[in-house]
Design a protein around this motif. Structure first.
Motif, PDB file in Angstrom:
ATOM      1  N   GLY A 154      21.326  -5.049   4.506  1.00 23.46           N
ATOM      2  CA  GLY A 154      20.751  -4.202   3.332  1.00 23.46           C
ATOM      3  C   GLY A 154      21.865  -3.444   2.285  1.00 23.46           C
ATOM      4  N   GLY A 155      22.862  -3.372   3.081  1.00 18.36           N
ATOM      5  CA  GLY A 155      23.945  -2.572   1.883  1.00 18.36           C
ATOM      6  C   GLY A 155      24.333  -3.644   0.769  1.00 18.36           C
ATOM      7  N   ASP A 156      23.945  -4.952   1.012  1.00 18.06           N
ATOM      8  CA  ASP A 156      24.169  -5.902   0.040  1.00 18.06           C
ATOM      9  C   ASP A 156      22.941  -6.231  -0.994  1.00 18.06           C
ATOM     10  OD1 ASP A 156      26.827  -6.510   0.482  1.00 18.06           O
ATOM     11  OD2 ASP A 156      26.437  -7.803   2.249  1.00 18.06           O
ATOM     12  N   ILE A 157      21.809  -5.574  -0.763  1.00 14.61           N
ATOM     13  CA  ILE A 157      20.874  -5.636  -1.640  1.00 14.61           C
ATOM     14  C   ILE A 157      20.673  -4.547  -2.686  1.00 14.61           C
ATOM     15  CG2 ILE A 157      18.124  -6.049  -1.347  1.00 14.61           C
ATOM     16  CD1 ILE A 157      18.792  -6.932   1.596  1.00 14.61           C
ATOM     17  N   CYS A 158      20.048  -4.715  -3.780  1.00 15.69           N
ATOM     18  CA  CYS A 158      19.873  -3.702  -4.939  1.00 15.69           C
ATOM     19  C   CYS A 158      18.778  -4.194  -5.424  1.00 15.69           C
ATOM     20  CB  CYS A 158      21.103  -3.377  -5.504  1.00 15.69           C
ATOM     21  SG  CYS A 158      20.811  -2.550  -6.935  1.00 15.69           S
ATOM     22  N   LEU A 159      17.550  -3.415  -5.411  1.00 15.37           N
ATOM     23  CA  LEU A 159      16.277  -3.319  -6.007  1.00 15.37           C
ATOM     24  C   LEU A 159      16.515  -2.707  -7.387  1.00 15.37           C
ATOM     25  CD1 LEU A 159      13.653  -2.615  -3.335  1.00 15.37           C
ATOM     26  CD2 LEU A 159      14.388  -4.957  -3.980  1.00 15.37           C
ATOM     27  N   LEU A 160      17.039  -3.604  -8.449  1.00 16.20           N
ATOM     28  CA  LEU A 160      17.594  -3.001  -9.627  1.00 16.20           C
ATOM     29  C   LEU A 160      16.480  -2.508 -10.215  1.00 16.20           C
ATOM     30  CD1 LEU A 160      20.671  -4.284 -11.801  1.00 16.20           C
ATOM     31  CD2 LEU A 160      18.388  -4.221 -12.726  1.00 16.20           C
ATOM     32  N   ARG A 161      15.331  -3.093 -10.473  1.00 22.87           N
ATOM     33  CA  ARG A 161      14.139  -2.522 -11.028  1.00 22.87           C
ATOM     34  C   ARG A 161      12.984  -3.348 -10.489  1.00 22.87           C
ATOM     35  NH1 ARG A 161      15.582  -4.475 -17.159  1.00 22.87           N
ATOM     36  NH2 ARG A 161      16.609  -2.455 -17.025  1.00 22.87           N
ATOM     37  N   PRO A 162      11.846  -2.958 -10.775  1.00 18.33           N
ATOM     38  CA  PRO A 162      10.749  -3.772 -10.338  1.00 18.33           C
ATOM     39  C   PRO A 162      10.646  -5.146 -11.064  1.00 18.33           C
ATOM     40  CG  PRO A 162       9.854  -1.712 -11.026  1.00 18.33           C
ATOM     41  CD  PRO A 162      11.285  -1.852 -11.311  1.00 18.33           C
ATOM     42  N   GLY A 163      10.837  -6.204 -10.061  1.00 21.60           N
ATOM     43  CA  GLY A 163      11.075  -7.446 -10.655  1.00 21.60           C
ATOM     44  C   GLY A 163      12.448  -8.045 -10.757  1.00 21.60           C
ATOM     45  N   VAL A 164      13.567  -7.276 -10.444  1.00 18.20           N
ATOM     46  CA  VAL A 164      14.902  -7.854 -10.435  1.00 18.20           C
ATOM     47  C   VAL A 164      15.549  -7.307  -9.036  1.00 18.20           C
ATOM     48  CG1 VAL A 164      17.020  -7.894 -11.380  1.00 18.20           C
ATOM     49  CG2 VAL A 164      14.945  -7.791 -12.630  1.00 18.20           C
ATOM     50  N   VAL A 165      15.912  -8.062  -8.167  1.00 21.37           N
ATOM     51  CA  VAL A 165      16.583  -7.936  -6.968  1.00 21.37           C
ATOM     52  C   VAL A 165      18.088  -8.456  -7.268  1.00 21.37           C
ATOM     53  CG1 VAL A 165      15.534  -9.695  -5.627  1.00 21.37           C
ATOM     54  CG2 VAL A 165      16.746  -7.901  -4.417  1.00 21.37           C
ATOM     55  N   VAL A 166      19.032  -7.815  -6.840  1.00 20.60           N
ATOM     56  CA  VAL A 166      20.478  -8.436  -6.718  1.00 20.60           C
ATOM     57  C   VAL A 166      20.747  -8.347  -5.174  1.00 20.60           C
ATOM     58  CG1 VAL A 166      22.829  -8.006  -7.274  1.00 20.60           C
ATOM     59  CG2 VAL A 166      20.920  -7.033  -8.855  1.00 20.60           C
ATOM     60  N   ILE A 167      21.523  -9.388  -4.873  1.00 19.94           N
ATOM     61  CA  ILE A 167      21.912  -9.871  -3.558  1.00 19.94           C
ATOM     62  C   ILE A 167      23.418  -9.752  -3.700  1.00 19.94           C
ATOM     63  CG2 ILE A 167      21.620 -10.790  -1.301  1.00 19.94           C
ATOM     64  CD1 ILE A 167      19.021 -11.853  -2.307  1.00 19.94           C
ATOM     65  N   GLY A 220       0.697  -1.334  -0.118  1.00 22.55           N
ATOM     66  CA  GLY A 220       0.005  -0.072  -0.018  1.00 22.55           C
ATOM     67  C   GLY A 220       0.739   1.316  -0.093  1.00 22.55           C
ATOM     68  N   TYR A 221       0.652   2.136   0.894  1.00 25.42           N
ATOM     69  CA  TYR A 221       1.194   3.459   0.944  1.00 25.42           C
ATOM     70  C   TYR A 221       2.702   3.145   0.969  1.00 25.42           C
ATOM     71  CZ  TYR A 221       2.333   8.056   2.576  1.00 25.42           C
ATOM     72  OH  TYR A 221       2.804   9.280   2.817  1.00 25.42           O
ATOM     73  N   TYR A 222       3.218   2.667   1.968  1.00 26.00           N
ATOM     74  CA  TYR A 222       4.636   2.447   2.198  1.00 26.00           C
ATOM     75  C   TYR A 222       4.932   1.412   0.907  1.00 26.00           C
ATOM     76  CZ  TYR A 222       4.699   5.403   6.256  1.00 26.00           C
ATOM     77  OH  TYR A 222       4.530   6.436   7.109  1.00 26.00           O
ATOM     78  N   TYR A 223       5.969   1.845   0.118  1.00 27.18           N
ATOM     79  CA  TYR A 223       6.310   0.838  -1.084  1.00 27.18           C
ATOM     80  C   TYR A 223       7.621   1.426  -1.806  1.00 27.18           C
ATOM     81  CZ  TYR A 223       5.285  -0.974  -5.753  1.00 27.18           C
ATOM     82  OH  TYR A 223       5.247  -1.634  -6.757  1.00 27.18           O
ATOM     83  N   VAL A 224       8.319   0.211  -1.856  1.00 27.79           N
ATOM     84  CA  VAL A 224       9.596   0.527  -2.706  1.00 27.79           C
ATOM     85  C   VAL A 224       9.812  -0.670  -3.572  1.00 27.79           C
ATOM     86  CG1 VAL A 224      12.271   0.830  -2.770  1.00 27.79           C
ATOM     87  CG2 VAL A 224      10.756   1.972  -0.807  1.00 27.79           C
ATOM     88  N   ASP A 225      10.115  -0.344  -4.834  1.00 28.93           N
ATOM     89  CA  ASP A 225      10.219  -1.684  -6.025  1.00 28.93           C
ATOM     90  C   ASP A 225      11.597  -1.266  -6.612  1.00 28.93           C
ATOM     91  OD1 ASP A 225       9.395   0.207  -7.879  1.00 28.93           O
ATOM     92  OD2 ASP A 225       7.429  -0.854  -8.104  1.00 28.93           O
ATOM     93  N   SER A 226      12.152   0.013  -6.420  1.00 30.30           N
ATOM     94  CA  SER A 226      13.520   0.036  -7.297  1.00 30.30           C
ATOM     95  C   SER A 226      14.153   0.907  -6.283  1.00 30.30           C
ATOM     96  CB  SER A 226      13.164   0.710  -8.461  1.00 30.30           C
ATOM     97  OG  SER A 226      12.737   1.942  -8.174  1.00 30.30           O
ATOM     98  N   GLU A 227      15.664   1.176  -6.635  1.00 31.07           N
ATOM     99  CA  GLU A 227      16.401   1.886  -6.028  1.00 31.07           C
ATOM    100  C   GLU A 227      16.553   3.376  -6.688  1.00 31.07           C
ATOM    101  OE1 GLU A 227      19.352   1.409  -4.098  1.00 31.07           O
ATOM    102  OE2 GLU A 227      18.781  -0.563  -3.558  1.00 31.07           O
ATOM    103  N   TRP A 228      15.456   3.540  -7.682  1.00 33.33           N
ATOM    104  CA  TRP A 228      15.472   4.887  -8.388  1.00 33.33           C
ATOM    105  C   TRP A 228      14.096   5.583  -8.493  1.00 33.33           C
ATOM    106  CZ3 TRP A 228      12.717   3.373 -12.419  1.00 33.33           C
ATOM    107  CH2 TRP A 228      12.565   2.079 -12.650  1.00 33.33           C
ATOM    108  N   GLY A 229      12.982   4.970  -8.130  1.00 34.09           N
ATOM    109  CA  GLY A 229      11.555   5.605  -8.305  1.00 34.09           C
ATOM    110  C   GLY A 229      11.850   6.877  -7.470  1.00 34.09           C
ATOM    111  N   THR A 230      11.229   7.901  -7.734  1.00 29.21           N
ATOM    112  CA  THR A 230      11.225   8.966  -7.082  1.00 29.21           C
ATOM    113  C   THR A 230      10.923   8.910  -5.499  1.00 29.21           C
ATOM    114  OG1 THR A 230      10.277  10.224  -8.831  1.00 29.21           O
ATOM    115  CG2 THR A 230      10.411  11.478  -6.706  1.00 29.21           C
ATOM    116  N   LEU A 231      12.045   9.401  -4.605  1.00 29.60           N
ATOM    117  CA  LEU A 231      11.807   8.948  -3.344  1.00 29.60           C
ATOM    118  C   LEU A 231      11.107  10.028  -2.500  1.00 29.60           C
ATOM    119  CD1 LEU A 231      13.463   7.311  -0.872  1.00 29.60           C
ATOM    120  CD2 LEU A 231      15.268   9.238  -0.939  1.00 29.60           C
ATOM    121  N   LYS A 232      10.297   9.386  -1.693  1.00 28.76           N
ATOM    122  CA  LYS A 232       9.364  10.288  -0.953  1.00 28.76           C
ATOM    123  C   LYS A 232       9.516  10.309   0.601  1.00 28.76           C
ATOM    124  CE  LYS A 232       6.607  11.407  -4.429  1.00 28.76           C
ATOM    125  NZ  LYS A 232       6.516  12.903  -4.775  1.00 28.76           N
TER     126      LYS A 232
END
Ligand SMILES: NC(=[NH2+])NCCC[C@H](N)C(=O)O
Length: 404
Positions: free
Chosen positions: A244-257, A115-127
């Motif tokens: 968390g420093g080892d995790i990158c939400l590269l884009r929606p649908g792709v996570v790098v660890i 819902g309201y709190y949501y992150v699916d990438s490293e680059w979507g506009t930060l709120k």
């Protein structure tokens, strides 16, 4: 023991009081909890604790079409009362306005039970972002950079670290990001590096399991602080170790660890990765050099198809995979990595915050049309962490493709 996450609808989340009111004094927060306690039959589920790995959400709410709402951890009233007594949360510059998120829509790739709190990438506009007070910051010789700083006789200065942290918070606020602040905790010298203790996902906040043992107790502090702001919890890694420093939400649908075997190990990566895989995400694990501490010291996304990366240290197979995804990597040098110059925070819309320690990188990024906001953070970079490590995004606009 059974825990019962509570479900609220997006419409209810919209009616929450402004975050500025929640953060400064939290006087109006009780009604929020009362609303969270309204349950809707059918959406309630149980997750057993102590089963190892991560507590997954039930399949019934996966692939959810975005209408049923937010899964929340039921914060206790005593936690909430304690939060309202906390003074340290009020010292930071806060955006006085509350701009509501665009809630999940039909076109979204991963409709969000979060819902309201949501992150699916490293680059979507930060709120919105979670920071923690650096009041008890100290130089712990627990990584190559901080060991070298101690060897050179450096130490932490609490006045300077407080000033630099406040300046970073002010830069975030000026860029339109609402700042939440977890209180200082004696005996937690690295608490300010909130990135490492938890990860915001489209489904809620996930508690991680730091490999650095002196950091493990930070997780509860950060989760509690997030819960006080009404952030839903999606689960917790309970086996292996993952930071968390080892995790990158590269884009929606792709996570790098990134797996160094020291801070994040294979078991931790698997436990966290399972949570993404079950929701159809691709999980890329890559072996990283433990001397570089975390993935985010030498690989950071700037925008949907652009990253900074230490090409001389990253695994060539990983670089090939990233290239195959259409992501261009701007090479950074090893000395720039040690200066935390690669450890930048993408704000979205071609804006980043950088510690300014690698002018060559900042200049290259500016030439690509980015706004590069620099904040001096040497009190933190000597501890081995920069602006990416000091910030844990709670809300970003959903990443969308098609933009360049
Ligand atoms: N995401 C990061 N790179 N975090 C840096 C953390 C630095 C901290 N002193 C530690 O060694 O744990």
């Amino acid at each position: 023991m059974l825990i019962t996450p509570i479900v609220t609808s997006p419409a209810r989340v919209r009616r929450f009081p402004p975050l500025s009111a929640l953060i400064v004094g939290l006087r109006s927060s009780r009604p929020q909890i009362i609303r969270q306690r309204e349950q809707r039959d059918g959406d309630t589920f149980h997750a057993s604790q102590g089963s190892g790995g991560i507590h997954p959400l039930p399949p019934s709410i996966l692939n959810h079409q975005g209408s049923a709402g937010t899964v929340c951890r039921a914060a206790t009233f005593s936690e909430f009362a304690a939060a309202s007594r906390s003074r340290s949360v009020s010292r930071y510059p806060l955006a006085s306005r509350m701009r509501h998120a665009t809630l999940p829509s039909a076109g979204r790739l991963f409709p969000a039970p979060g819902g309201y709190y949501y992150v699916d990438s490293e680059w979507g506009t930060l709120k919105e972002v979670l920071l923690a007070s650096p009041e008890h910051l100290s130089l712990v010789p627990c990584n190559a950079v901080s060991i070298e700083a101690v060897r050179r006789g450096l130490a932490s200065c609490s006045t300077r670290s407080a000033e630099q942290h406040r300046a970073m918070a002010a830069a975030l606020t000026k860029a339109g990001v609402d700042v939440h602040l977890a209180p200082a905790m004696p005996g937690m010298p690295d608490l300010a590096f909130t990135r490492d203790t938890s990860l915001m996902t489209p489904w809620g906040l996930v508690g991680l399991r730091p490999g650095a043992l002196h950091r493990r107790s930070e997780v509860d502090v950060v989760l509690r602080a997030a819960a006080r702001s009404g952030v839903p919890t999606a689960g917790r890694v309970e086996s292996g170790q993952v930071e968390g420093g080892d995790i990158c939400l590269l884009r929606p649908g792709v996570v790098v660890i990134g797996v160094s075997g020291v801070r994040t190990d294979a078991a931790g990566a698997e436990a966290l990765g399972a949570m993404f895989k079950i929701r159809g995400w691709t999980v890329i694990t890559t072996e990283i050099d433990a001397r570089l501490l975390h993935l985010d010291t030498h690989f950071c996304m700037l925008d949907q198809n652009l990253a900074l990366g230490c090409t001389e240290r990253l695994d060539p197979a990983f670089l090939a995979e990233v290239a195959g995804l259409g992501v261009k990597v701007i090479p950074v040098h090893l000395d720039e990595v040690s200066a935390l110059g690669c450890n930048v925070l993408a704000l979205g819309q071609r804006r980043i915050i950088s510690p300014g320690t690698a002018p060559r990188i900042d200049e290259a990024v500016r030439r690509l049309g980015f706004e590069v906001i620099t904040v001096a953070l040497d009190e933190f970079t000597r501890c081995g962490g920069g602006v990416h490590c000091l910030t844990m995004p709670l809300r970003r606009e959903a990443g969308s493709f098609g933009r360049t």
